[in-house]
Design a protein around this motif. Sequence first.
Motif, PDB file in Angstrom:
ATOM      1  N   ARG A 126       0.853  -1.185   0.000  1.00 30.20           N
ATOM      2  CA  ARG A 126       0.000   0.000   0.000  1.00 30.20           C
ATOM      3  C   ARG A 126       0.886   1.230   0.000  1.00 30.20           C
ATOM      4  O   ARG A 126       1.615   1.465   0.949  1.00 30.20           O
ATOM      5  CB  ARG A 126      -0.899  -0.008   1.246  1.00 30.20           C
ATOM      6  CG  ARG A 126      -1.941   1.116   1.231  1.00 30.20           C
ATOM      7  CD  ARG A 126      -2.863   1.054   2.436  1.00 30.20           C
ATOM      8  NE  ARG A 126      -2.120   1.185   3.668  1.00 30.20           N
ATOM      9  CZ  ARG A 126      -2.544   0.721   4.849  1.00 30.20           C
ATOM     10  NH1 ARG A 126      -3.671   0.081   4.946  1.00 30.20           N
ATOM     11  NH2 ARG A 126      -1.818   0.893   5.920  1.00 30.20           N
ATOM     12  N   LEU A 175       2.908  -4.698   3.907  1.00 31.29           N
ATOM     13  CA  LEU A 175       2.300  -5.182   5.152  1.00 31.29           C
ATOM     14  C   LEU A 175       2.100  -6.692   5.059  1.00 31.29           C
ATOM     15  O   LEU A 175       1.694  -7.202   4.020  1.00 31.29           O
ATOM     16  CB  LEU A 175       0.933  -4.518   5.365  1.00 31.29           C
ATOM     17  CG  LEU A 175       0.896  -2.992   5.437  1.00 31.29           C
ATOM     18  CD1 LEU A 175      -0.534  -2.491   5.290  1.00 31.29           C
ATOM     19  CD2 LEU A 175       1.483  -2.510   6.746  1.00 31.29           C
ATOM     20  N   VAL A 224      -3.622  -7.327   9.638  1.00 30.43           N
ATOM     21  CA  VAL A 224      -2.174  -7.098   9.471  1.00 30.43           C
ATOM     22  C   VAL A 224      -1.486  -7.762  10.652  1.00 30.43           C
ATOM     23  O   VAL A 224      -1.970  -7.684  11.780  1.00 30.43           O
ATOM     24  CB  VAL A 224      -1.864  -5.583   9.429  1.00 30.43           C
ATOM     25  CG1 VAL A 224      -0.364  -5.334   9.386  1.00 30.43           C
ATOM     26  CG2 VAL A 224      -2.528  -4.955   8.207  1.00 30.43           C
ATOM     27  N   LEU A 225      -0.385  -8.443  10.366  1.00 32.09           N
ATOM     28  CA  LEU A 225       0.285  -9.137  11.465  1.00 32.09           C
ATOM     29  C   LEU A 225       1.725  -8.708  11.637  1.00 32.09           C
ATOM     30  O   LEU A 225       2.346  -8.178  10.719  1.00 32.09           O
ATOM     31  CB  LEU A 225       0.201 -10.661  11.306  1.00 32.09           C
ATOM     32  CG  LEU A 225       1.171 -11.380  10.391  1.00 32.09           C
ATOM     33  CD1 LEU A 225       1.563 -12.702  10.977  1.00 32.09           C
ATOM     34  CD2 LEU A 225       0.531 -11.596   9.038  1.00 32.09           C
ATOM     35  N   LEU A 267      -1.946  -9.494  15.752  1.00 32.70           N
ATOM     36  CA  LEU A 267      -2.802  -9.133  14.611  1.00 32.70           C
ATOM     37  C   LEU A 267      -3.665  -7.923  14.940  1.00 32.70           C
ATOM     38  O   LEU A 267      -4.152  -7.802  16.063  1.00 32.70           O
ATOM     39  CB  LEU A 267      -3.741 -10.304  14.289  1.00 32.70           C
ATOM     40  CG  LEU A 267      -3.126 -11.578  13.735  1.00 32.70           C
ATOM     41  CD1 LEU A 267      -4.008 -12.765  14.044  1.00 32.70           C
ATOM     42  CD2 LEU A 267      -2.924 -11.473  12.241  1.00 32.70           C
ATOM     43  N   VAL A 268      -3.832  -7.055  13.958  1.00 30.91           N
ATOM     44  CA  VAL A 268      -4.792  -5.946  14.084  1.00 30.91           C
ATOM     45  C   VAL A 268      -5.583  -5.854  12.782  1.00 30.91           C
ATOM     46  O   VAL A 268      -5.086  -6.274  11.727  1.00 30.91           O
ATOM     47  CB  VAL A 268      -4.102  -4.585  14.365  1.00 30.91           C
ATOM     48  CG1 VAL A 268      -3.433  -4.547  15.724  1.00 30.91           C
ATOM     49  CG2 VAL A 268      -3.121  -4.213  13.273  1.00 30.91           C
ATOM     50  N   PRO A 269      -6.791  -5.301  12.832  1.00 29.56           N
ATOM     51  CA  PRO A 269      -7.566  -5.196  11.584  1.00 29.56           C
ATOM     52  C   PRO A 269      -6.857  -4.312  10.565  1.00 29.56           C
ATOM     53  O   PRO A 269      -6.224  -3.326  10.932  1.00 29.56           O
ATOM     54  CB  PRO A 269      -8.877  -4.527  12.033  1.00 29.56           C
ATOM     55  CG  PRO A 269      -8.918  -4.657  13.511  1.00 29.56           C
ATOM     56  CD  PRO A 269      -7.511  -4.745  13.988  1.00 29.56           C
ATOM     57  N   MET A 270      -6.959  -4.701   9.317  1.00 33.29           N
ATOM     58  CA  MET A 270      -6.367  -3.875   8.262  1.00 33.29           C
ATOM     59  C   MET A 270      -7.270  -2.662   8.018  1.00 33.29           C
ATOM     60  O   MET A 270      -8.494  -2.804   7.929  1.00 33.29           O
ATOM     61  CB  MET A 270      -6.243  -4.691   6.986  1.00 33.29           C
ATOM     62  CG  MET A 270      -5.526  -3.966   5.909  1.00 33.29           C
ATOM     63  SD  MET A 270      -5.118  -5.132   4.632  1.00 33.29           S
ATOM     64  CE  MET A 270      -4.392  -4.018   3.481  1.00 33.29           C
ATOM     65  N   LEU A 271      -6.678  -1.494   7.933  1.00 32.53           N
ATOM     66  CA  LEU A 271      -7.455  -0.271   7.737  1.00 32.53           C
ATOM     67  C   LEU A 271      -7.858  -0.150   6.271  1.00 32.53           C
ATOM     68  O   LEU A 271      -7.088  -0.497   5.376  1.00 32.53           O
ATOM     69  CB  LEU A 271      -6.632   0.951   8.164  1.00 32.53           C
ATOM     70  CG  LEU A 271      -6.146   0.952   9.617  1.00 32.53           C
ATOM     71  CD1 LEU A 271      -5.243   2.156   9.873  1.00 32.53           C
ATOM     72  CD2 LEU A 271      -7.305   0.954  10.601  1.00 32.53           C
ATOM     73  N   LYS A 272      -9.067   0.343   6.070  1.00 29.44           N
ATOM     74  CA  LYS A 272      -9.554   0.462   4.692  1.00 29.44           C
ATOM     75  C   LYS A 272      -9.504   1.905   4.211  1.00 29.44           C
ATOM     76  O   LYS A 272      -9.470   2.166   3.017  1.00 29.44           O
ATOM     77  CB  LYS A 272     -11.000  -0.053   4.580  1.00 29.44           C
ATOM     78  CG  LYS A 272     -11.062  -1.575   4.564  1.00 29.44           C
ATOM     79  CD  LYS A 272     -11.782  -2.082   5.787  1.00 29.44           C
ATOM     80  CE  LYS A 272     -11.709  -3.583   5.888  1.00 29.44           C
ATOM     81  NZ  LYS A 272     -11.774  -4.014   7.296  1.00 29.44           N
ATOM     82  N   GLY A 273      -9.573   2.830   5.153  1.00 39.77           N
ATOM     83  CA  GLY A 273      -9.460   4.242   4.799  1.00 39.77           C
ATOM     84  C   GLY A 273     -10.561   4.724   3.894  1.00 39.77           C
ATOM     85  O   GLY A 273     -10.339   5.572   3.042  1.00 39.77           O
TER      86      GLY A 273
END
Lengths: 191, 258
Positions: B215, B220, B239-240, B249-255
């Motif tokens: 990105r 990532l 995303v890890l 792990l956290v949620p992947m941001l979509k923006g």
Amino acid sequence: MGVVEKVFESLKEIPESSVIALEANSDAYFDVIRAITEKISIYKNLDVIYINSTLPANSIISVMDLLDIKRDNIYFVDCGSSVLLTQQTKNGHVLFVESPTMLENIMLKVEFLLRKLDRKKGKLVFLDSINSLAIHNSLSILSEFMHILFNNMRSKGAYTVVLSIKEQSSDDISRALTMVCDEKIDVKEEW
Amino acid sequence: MPEQKQSKVFSLPKKGQRNRCKTGIDTLDAILNGGIPRGNTVLVTGSCGTGKTTTSLEFLVHGALYGENCLFISVTEASEKLLANLIPYEFFDESLLKRGKLIFIDMPAIYERLGLQKSEFSFEEIDLLVNAIGDIVKELKIKRLVIDSVTSVCFQLKTEEKIRDFILKLGKKLSDLGCTSLLVSEILPSDARYSTYGVEEAIADGIILMGNYERRGDLLRTLQVVKMRGTTHSRAKYVLDLTPIGVLLVPMLKGGGD
């Protein structure tokens, strides 16, 4: 009363899990840092997770040393060094994020510190600043980042303070902060 | 009226009864609503450098720490080298190896013992291999198994029919033994499917897709549970980070679709 004391007075009674936006002029920048990293953290006996994107962690550490602020309980998530191509020296209290655009990695480093540090001790996450992150990220992704990070901190009982520098801010940033913060504190020099 | 006899052909598990195999990776267990349904054969698939082996090893170490016997069958890399990768983990306890809770076996050693030296295995040889793995699992009372990588094994099977035969028989055998298995699968970053041969993905009970997502110049590491039989689960991308305290792990941001 100086800015340090005034910020301290306005933050000392906030309950756990609070998310506070501090809106300050750039002149008050180091006073705000002092109020958070020294006054509040000692008063509430907190570990501070300091997300820095305005300046590299090394620069902030130097200033803190000059101001004689103890740093034993301060842990940096540094996304200010990579942009400036500053050499990243290994330090047990500094975790580097490759770029201020890697917002997920900021969340991952915060999560790492939360798990690694003494779980019995309270935590304060200090985001310095929303404006410098806004240089590198669109407001929509930044809002999403704050929403997820702040709610995560809230669920873990941590305090969150996000700094917004007035001269660098905009109505959009201010609106985004209103949406994700419980309270906004206007740091005025003439308090 | 005569009493109706219940069908004895099969019985459905009661609601919520399926046991879970906790991976020990908190967020992954949350994604899976408690863990992998026990006995599932799961394809952990992705291109190189995405964290497949590390994640699979962590699954085993946590299993061993929970008191389960765990086995890693290494096809391409020597066990000593893999062990060296485990040591930096803060939760790794070397006594797990001494106590036989965590066992490493090199697949070439199994091939050698079975006399499998040809470049292409026959259906009979596939049976031999599946039975040999099953025997090891049974004998050592293995509850968690990782084969890294199944792609390397499939390379010696050549045809779709043989790959299907191998995965089906292996999955059935392991499931019957109550063993939850991760089959590591290697794909190219450009691959549109989840496995090299396209067969493994259709047969496996679950697919965990690991990838590198670029990105705006940032790379990532991502994880996505594409399929998992026996549980509801999130299908979102996460995303890890591979850290000394394990996979985070956290949620992947979509923006907002930026």
